[in-house]
Design a protein around this motif. Structure first.
Motif, PDB file in Angstrom:
ATOM      1  N   ILE A 176       9.811  17.198   6.452  1.00 34.61           N
ATOM      2  CA  ILE A 176       9.203  16.167   5.608  1.00 34.61           C
ATOM      3  C   ILE A 176      10.221  15.737   4.563  1.00 34.61           C
ATOM      4  CG2 ILE A 176       7.301  15.630   4.033  1.00 34.61           C
ATOM      5  CD1 ILE A 176       5.798  18.056   5.393  1.00 34.61           C
ATOM      6  N   THR A 177      10.563  14.464   4.585  1.00 40.44           N
ATOM      7  CA  THR A 177      11.457  13.894   3.591  1.00 40.44           C
ATOM      8  C   THR A 177      10.622  13.015   2.671  1.00 40.44           C
ATOM      9  OG1 THR A 177      13.279  13.883   5.189  1.00 40.44           O
ATOM     10  CG2 THR A 177      13.534  12.497   3.217  1.00 40.44           C
ATOM     11  N   LEU A 178      10.501  13.410   1.405  1.00 40.75           N
ATOM     12  CA  LEU A 178       9.719  12.640   0.439  1.00 40.75           C
ATOM     13  C   LEU A 178      10.607  11.560  -0.174  1.00 40.75           C
ATOM     14  CD1 LEU A 178       7.787  15.524  -1.334  1.00 40.75           C
ATOM     15  CD2 LEU A 178       7.001  14.065   0.543  1.00 40.75           C
ATOM     16  N   VAL A 179      10.147  10.330  -0.099  1.00 37.71           N
ATOM     17  CA  VAL A 179      10.903   9.199  -0.641  1.00 37.71           C
ATOM     18  C   VAL A 179      10.275   8.851  -1.983  1.00 37.71           C
ATOM     19  CG1 VAL A 179      11.660   6.824  -0.224  1.00 37.71           C
ATOM     20  CG2 VAL A 179      11.398   8.417   1.710  1.00 37.71           C
ATOM     21  N   ARG A 180      10.946   9.228  -3.061  1.00 36.81           N
ATOM     22  CA  ARG A 180      10.393   9.049  -4.401  1.00 36.81           C
ATOM     23  C   ARG A 180      11.165   8.034  -5.235  1.00 36.81           C
ATOM     24  NH1 ARG A 180       6.192  11.949  -5.869  1.00 36.81           N
ATOM     25  NH2 ARG A 180       5.770  14.018  -5.039  1.00 36.81           N
ATOM     26  N   SER A 181      12.476   8.018  -5.143  1.00 41.68           N
ATOM     27  CA  SER A 181      13.256   7.147  -6.027  1.00 41.68           C
ATOM     28  C   SER A 181      13.160   5.686  -5.581  1.00 41.68           C
ATOM     29  CB  SER A 181      14.724   7.580  -6.046  1.00 41.68           C
ATOM     30  OG  SER A 181      15.365   7.235  -4.827  1.00 41.68           O
ATOM     31  N   GLU A 235       8.115  -5.681   9.562  1.00 37.19           N
ATOM     32  CA  GLU A 235       7.733  -6.635   8.518  1.00 37.19           C
ATOM     33  C   GLU A 235       6.335  -6.375   7.970  1.00 37.19           C
ATOM     34  OE1 GLU A 235       7.312 -11.456   7.862  1.00 37.19           O
ATOM     35  OE2 GLU A 235       8.399 -10.698   9.591  1.00 37.19           O
ATOM     36  N   GLY A 236       5.388  -6.089   8.836  1.00 38.72           N
ATOM     37  CA  GLY A 236       4.015  -5.858   8.400  1.00 38.72           C
ATOM     38  C   GLY A 236       3.820  -4.569   7.630  1.00 38.72           C
ATOM     39  N   ASN A 237       4.806  -3.683   7.658  1.00 36.89           N
ATOM     40  CA  ASN A 237       4.703  -2.404   6.958  1.00 36.89           C
ATOM     41  C   ASN A 237       5.528  -2.356   5.673  1.00 36.89           C
ATOM     42  OD1 ASN A 237       3.018  -1.334   8.933  1.00 36.89           O
ATOM     43  ND2 ASN A 237       4.715  -0.578  10.151  1.00 36.89           N
ATOM     44  N   GLN A 238       6.288  -3.398   5.393  1.00 35.79           N
ATOM     45  CA  GLN A 238       7.212  -3.350   4.260  1.00 35.79           C
ATOM     46  C   GLN A 238       6.498  -3.333   2.909  1.00 35.79           C
ATOM     47  OE1 GLN A 238      10.017  -6.552   4.918  1.00 35.79           O
ATOM     48  NE2 GLN A 238      11.177  -5.338   6.407  1.00 35.79           N
ATOM     49  N   ALA A 239       5.540  -4.223   2.701  1.00 31.93           N
ATOM     50  CA  ALA A 239       4.904  -4.322   1.385  1.00 31.93           C
ATOM     51  C   ALA A 239       4.156  -3.042   1.034  1.00 31.93           C
ATOM     52  CB  ALA A 239       3.956  -5.517   1.347  1.00 31.93           C
ATOM     53  N   LYS A 240       3.424  -2.478   1.990  1.00 34.92           N
ATOM     54  CA  LYS A 240       2.660  -1.267   1.675  1.00 34.92           C
ATOM     55  C   LYS A 240       3.573  -0.068   1.458  1.00 34.92           C
ATOM     56  CE  LYS A 240       1.214  -1.176   6.537  1.00 34.92           C
ATOM     57  NZ  LYS A 240       0.040  -1.279   7.393  1.00 34.92           N
ATOM     58  N   THR A 241       4.704  -0.037   2.154  1.00 36.25           N
ATOM     59  CA  THR A 241       5.666   1.042   1.936  1.00 36.25           C
ATOM     60  C   THR A 241       6.343   0.891   0.574  1.00 36.25           C
ATOM     61  OG1 THR A 241       6.031   1.232   4.311  1.00 36.25           O
ATOM     62  CG2 THR A 241       7.719   2.181   2.890  1.00 36.25           C
ATOM     63  N   ALA A 242       6.547  -0.349   0.153  1.00 35.55           N
ATOM     64  CA  ALA A 242       7.190  -0.604  -1.142  1.00 35.55           C
ATOM     65  C   ALA A 242       6.294  -0.230  -2.313  1.00 35.55           C
ATOM     66  CB  ALA A 242       7.592  -2.073  -1.239  1.00 35.55           C
ATOM     67  N   THR A 243       4.975  -0.237  -2.103  1.00 39.81           N
ATOM     68  CA  THR A 243       4.052  -0.051  -3.229  1.00 39.81           C
ATOM     69  C   THR A 243       3.263   1.255  -3.198  1.00 39.81           C
ATOM     70  OG1 THR A 243       2.354  -1.311  -2.049  1.00 39.81           O
ATOM     71  CG2 THR A 243       3.791  -2.545  -3.555  1.00 39.81           C
ATOM     72  N   ALA A 244       3.338   2.030  -2.130  1.00 42.53           N
ATOM     73  CA  ALA A 244       2.605   3.301  -2.078  1.00 42.53           C
ATOM     74  C   ALA A 244       3.171   4.267  -3.117  1.00 42.53           C
ATOM     75  CB  ALA A 244       2.709   3.913  -0.681  1.00 42.53           C
ATOM     76  N   PRO A 245       2.320   5.085  -3.733  1.00 42.66           N
ATOM     77  CA  PRO A 245       2.810   6.044  -4.731  1.00 42.66           C
ATOM     78  C   PRO A 245       3.846   7.023  -4.180  1.00 42.66           C
ATOM     79  CG  PRO A 245       0.442   5.852  -4.852  1.00 42.66           C
ATOM     80  CD  PRO A 245       0.869   5.101  -3.627  1.00 42.66           C
ATOM     81  N   LEU A 246       3.675   7.416  -2.924  1.00 41.65           N
ATOM     82  CA  LEU A 246       4.612   8.334  -2.286  1.00 41.65           C
ATOM     83  C   LEU A 246       4.727   7.980  -0.813  1.00 41.65           C
ATOM     84  CD1 LEU A 246       6.383  10.912  -2.477  1.00 41.65           C
ATOM     85  CD2 LEU A 246       4.340  12.226  -1.864  1.00 41.65           C
TER      86      LEU A 246
END
Length: 196
Positions: A54-59, A72-83
């Motif tokens: 598991i690689t946590l993307v935090r920064s 493309e359809g996954n970019q916005a939600k990945t950009a705004t999810a808390p983790l």
């Protein structure tokens, strides 16, 4: 026969749980992720192999690098999810087998000396662990948004190495407004289960 698990827990883990596409700004803590892992690590795998990584993307910088590889359809939600977590399969999982499966330490060399055998086993067993992880996220009162729509080779090169195969990217957090789509149909018992 009814299930032993409390109906409220059944709802939390399965019936009322949905894949989340939006999230609140409430952060997901390291303690929450630790608690999730400490629960789901007990899920069964073959030879007790534990290939999930598991690689946590935090920064913010790492998040920007990841978003570039998302569909493309996954970019916005990945950009705004808390983790965001990148779940991958470690092809070199067999190195831990003498410790993880002491009842049969020879399994490391007997079954997994060749890379193709390790790739197959790691993919299957890490996928099992990924499913446990999603249920664990739900058990923590959070929502998961698992996605396979991304450039797998790009994510491997950006965040992993040649001994790790990315399986999915999971957005994690408290569900936001209009977080999920209406429940899609499921196959019935008689359509899935056959007795012989």
């Amino acid at each position: 026969m009814s299930l032993v698990l409390d109906p409220t827990a059944q709802d939390l883990l399965f019936r009322e749980a949905h894949t989340a596409n939006t999230f609140t700004a409430e952060p997901v803590t390291d303690e929450q992720i630790q608690a999730i892992y400490d629960l789901v690590k007990f899920g069964p795998t073959a030879f007790n192999q534990t290939p999930l990584r598991i690689t946590l993307v935090r920064s913010a910088e790492a998040r920007e690098r990841l978003v570039q590889h998302m569909a493309e359809g996954n970019q916005a939600k990945t950009a705004t999810a808390p983790l965001v977590a990148i779940l991958s399969a470690d092809i070199e999982f067999h190195e831990e087998l003498p410790t993880l499966f002491p009842a049969f330490p020879q399994a490391k060399d007997l079954f997994f000396s060749e890379r193709p055998a390790r790739e197959s086993a790691a993919g299957l067993n890490a996928a099992l662990q990924a499913a446990y992880f999603i249920v664990g996220v739900r058990a923590a009162g959070l929502a998961a948004g698992p996605m396979t729509g991304f450039d797998h080779e790009g994510v491997r090169k950006e965040f992993l190495d040649n001994d790790h195969t990315p399986l999915m990217v999971v957005n994690i957090g408290k569900p936001g407004e209009d977080a999920s789509y209406p429940r899609s149909p499921r196959l019935g018992f008689d359509e899935v289960v056959t007795s012989v």
